[in-house]
Design a protein around this motif. Structure first.
Motif, mmCIF file in Angstrom:
data_model
loop_
_atom_site.group_PDB
_atom_site.id
_atom_site.type_symbol
_atom_site.label_atom_id
_atom_site.label_comp_id
_atom_site.label_asym_id
_atom_site.label_seq_id
_atom_site.Cartn_x
_atom_site.Cartn_y
_atom_site.Cartn_z
ATOM 1 N N VAL A 79 0.686 -1.131 -0.014
ATOM 2 C CA VAL A 79 -0.363 0.635 -0.443
ATOM 3 C C VAL A 79 0.687 0.963 0.001
ATOM 4 C CG1 VAL A 79 -2.328 1.358 1.671
ATOM 5 C CG2 VAL A 79 -2.295 -0.985 1.131
ATOM 6 N N TYR A 80 2.217 0.933 0.666
ATOM 7 C CA TYR A 80 2.617 2.096 0.552
ATOM 8 C C TYR A 80 3.837 3.124 -0.557
ATOM 9 C CZ TYR A 80 6.885 4.362 1.815
ATOM 10 O OH TYR A 80 8.443 5.226 1.406
ATOM 11 N N GLU A 81 4.103 1.562 -1.302
ATOM 12 C CA GLU A 81 4.266 1.877 -2.380
ATOM 13 C C GLU A 81 3.761 2.323 -3.242
ATOM 14 O OE1 GLU A 81 7.757 -1.734 -2.827
ATOM 15 O OE2 GLU A 81 5.642 -1.849 -3.305
ATOM 16 N N SER B 275 0.838 10.165 -0.783
ATOM 17 C CA SER B 275 1.932 9.419 -0.170
ATOM 18 C C SER B 275 1.371 9.234 0.996
ATOM 19 C CB SER B 275 3.091 9.837 0.079
ATOM 20 O OG SER B 275 3.024 11.580 0.684
ATOM 21 N N THR B 276 1.701 8.184 1.693
ATOM 22 C CA THR B 276 1.304 7.396 3.043
ATOM 23 C C THR B 276 2.768 7.529 3.780
ATOM 24 O OG1 THR B 276 1.232 5.390 2.956
ATOM 25 C CG2 THR B 276 -0.524 6.895 2.670
ATOM 26 N N GLU B 277 3.220 7.615 5.178
ATOM 27 C CA GLU B 277 3.853 7.070 5.768
ATOM 28 C C GLU B 277 4.191 5.926 6.341
ATOM 29 O OE1 GLU B 277 4.395 9.500 9.322
ATOM 30 O OE2 GLU B 277 4.274 11.723 8.086
ATOM 31 N N LEU B 278 5.695 5.130 6.444
ATOM 32 C CA LEU B 278 5.889 4.123 6.715
ATOM 33 C C LEU B 278 7.294 3.736 7.478
ATOM 34 C CD1 LEU B 278 5.009 0.884 7.098
ATOM 35 C CD2 LEU B 278 6.096 0.639 4.622
ATOM 36 N N TYR C 273 9.838 -1.224 6.658
ATOM 37 C CA TYR C 273 9.789 -1.024 5.007
ATOM 38 C C TYR C 273 10.611 -2.257 4.875
ATOM 39 C CZ TYR C 273 10.044 -0.526 -0.187
ATOM 40 O OH TYR C 273 9.974 -0.312 -1.744
ATOM 41 N N ASP C 274 11.928 -2.022 5.288
ATOM 42 C CA ASP C 274 13.230 -2.877 5.245
ATOM 43 C C ASP C 274 13.479 -4.664 5.502
ATOM 44 O OD1 ASP C 274 14.395 -1.052 3.987
ATOM 45 O OD2 ASP C 274 16.356 -1.066 6.260
ATOM 46 N N GLN C 275 12.064 -4.402 6.458
ATOM 47 C CA GLN C 275 11.123 -6.120 7.056
ATOM 48 C C GLN C 275 10.857 -6.838 6.159
ATOM 49 O OE1 GLN C 275 9.476 -5.680 10.534
ATOM 50 N NE2 GLN C 275 11.432 -5.192 12.153
ATOM 51 N N ALA C 276 10.193 -5.935 5.202
ATOM 52 C CA ALA C 276 8.703 -6.576 4.477
ATOM 53 C C ALA C 276 9.766 -6.831 3.247
ATOM 54 C CB ALA C 276 8.287 -5.840 3.841
ATOM 55 N N TRP C 277 10.777 -6.022 2.732
ATOM 56 C CA TRP C 277 11.626 -6.880 2.022
ATOM 57 C C TRP C 277 12.292 -8.055 2.114
ATOM 58 C CZ3 TRP C 277 14.019 -5.213 -3.223
ATOM 59 C CH2 TRP C 277 13.269 -4.239 -3.390
ATOM 60 N N VAL D 57 8.957 -3.952 -3.465
ATOM 61 C CA VAL D 57 7.731 -5.527 -2.867
ATOM 62 C C VAL D 57 6.402 -5.715 -3.409
ATOM 63 C CG1 VAL D 57 7.150 -5.859 -1.371
ATOM 64 C CG2 VAL D 57 8.957 -4.097 -0.175
ATOM 65 N N LYS D 58 5.995 -4.931 -3.937
ATOM 66 C CA LYS D 58 5.138 -5.816 -4.976
ATOM 67 C C LYS D 58 5.930 -6.501 -6.029
ATOM 68 C CE LYS D 58 0.685 -4.016 -7.486
ATOM 69 N NZ LYS D 58 0.255 -3.442 -7.607
ATOM 70 N N ASN D 59 6.948 -6.447 -6.565
ATOM 71 C CA ASN D 59 7.256 -7.156 -7.794
ATOM 72 C C ASN D 59 8.074 -8.638 -7.653
ATOM 73 O OD1 ASN D 59 8.576 -3.934 -8.832
ATOM 74 N ND2 ASN D 59 7.282 -5.116 -9.869
ATOM 75 N N LEU D 60 8.408 -8.323 -5.978
ATOM 76 C CA LEU D 60 9.005 -9.393 -5.540
ATOM 77 C C LEU D 60 7.864 -10.695 -4.953
ATOM 78 C CD1 LEU D 60 11.110 -8.266 -2.864
ATOM 79 C CD2 LEU D 60 12.169 -8.956 -4.901
ATOM 80 N N LEU D 61 6.451 -10.532 -5.737
ATOM 81 C CA LEU D 61 5.454 -11.273 -5.300
ATOM 82 C C LEU D 61 4.433 -11.722 -6.187
ATOM 83 C CD1 LEU D 61 4.339 -9.066 -1.493
ATOM 84 C CD2 LEU D 61 5.253 -11.901 -1.813
ATOM 85 N N GLU D 62 4.276 -10.765 -7.352
ATOM 86 C CA GLU D 62 3.671 -10.453 -8.395
ATOM 87 C C GLU D 62 3.394 -12.096 -9.016
ATOM 88 O OE1 GLU D 62 3.387 -7.265 -9.944
ATOM 89 O OE2 GLU D 62 5.452 -7.104 -11.071
#
Length: 288
Positions: A100-102, A160-163, A168-172, A251-256
């Motif tokens: 969502v942040y991206e 834009s939202t804040e994270l 964010y690094d953990q999500a990667w 992160v989205k590209n790593l999952l799609e």
């Protein structure tokens, strides 16, 4: 002491054996003393230096990843990574926040319309309020008239939202760990490269032979550097796979897609860029 008793026994044996242990008494004493010192040093070293084969705690064991040579895909070597890099527990909430942040950061927010006060032209009343027999009207900037303003229309804004950077690094690392746990992370020891005069048929053949085509799901190829020849070739094979430079990946590209085919250099860059929560130092106390 044990040393003096051993020396006394040797001297008695030399006297009774008729020269069985012949030689100078000083030489015998020096040899016995040297052996005792050597034994004491060995015992001291064994107690001070523990064995290097001490058991490693389960949470400190490295994750071994097999790398492959492109395009033959023969095993090249094992590479070790930390459990905090490729063995993170699955956290769907963190992945959702990162995606969502991206998405919010990629929105331009430039849509703009004019309200009735911003439309150019005269603001006089078009006809008298009474006496015409028609419906009452105002000025031509009214939202119900053609060419008038837009009621409640969009205006430029920041979506834009804040994270937190650490989240964010953990999500990667969670996304990469999820792909590794499912066997969908393929690490290449060398770079993905094609001959200069090669045709798209060669890359199509490589994708089909290794099961990276649409039959088993599309793949995402991630390179460390931009190669114009390779990217132009993959542009014609979008139905099989997509290719991205490591600086363009989210992160989205790593999952799609179905699997990730990534160069080892690009994977190391990801861990270097997204490990701020692992390398940060605790805040120091402030004394007033």
């Amino acid at each position: 002491m044990p040393g003096s008793e051993a020396f006394r026994a040797l001297r008695l044996l030399s006297r009774t054996s008729g020269g069985l242990l012949s030689g100078s008494e000083g030489v015998t004493r020096r040899c016995l003393t040297r052996s005792m010192v050597t034994e004491a040093q060995a015992q001291a070293s064994s107690t001070s230096n523990p064995s290097t084969s001490a058991p490693v705690a389960p949470w400190d064991r490295p994750v071994q990843v097999m790398t492959y040579a492109f395009p033959s895909m023969e095993p090249a070597r094992l590479v070790e990574y930390s459990q905090k890099q490729l063995q993170m527990p699955l956290r769907k909430d963190i992945l959702h926040r990162a995606v969502v942040y991206e998405g919010d950061m990629s929105r331009q927010g430039t849509a703009s319309t004019k309200w009735r006060g911003e439309v150019h032209g005269s603001h006089r009343k078009l006809m008298p309020q009474k006496g015409s027999g028609r419906a009452r009207v105002g000025n031509k900037q009214s939202p119900i008239r053609v060419g008038g303003g837009v009621a409640h229309g969009p205006h430029p804004r920041d979506f834009s939202t804040e994270l937190p950077a650490k989240i964010y690094d953990q999500a990667w690392r969670i996304a990469l760990s999820y792909r590794y746990a499912r066997g969908e992370l393929i690490v290449l020891d060398n770079e993905i490269a094609l001959p200069k005069n090669s045709t798209p048929f060669l890359m199509e053949r490589i994708l089909k032979d290794h099961g990276w085509s649409t039959k088993k799901g599309r793949s995402t190829l991630i390179t460390a550097d931009f190669d114009e020849n390779l990217f132009d070739t993959m542009e014609k094979l979008k139905q099989y796979a997509t290719i991205k430079d490591c600086s363009e990946v989210d992160v989205k590209n790593l999952l799609e897609t179905e699997r990730l085919v990534i160069e080892r250099t690009a994977l190391n860059r990801f861990f270097k860029w997204h490990s701020r929560d692992l390398t940060s130092k605790p805040a120091k106390a402030r004394y007033l």
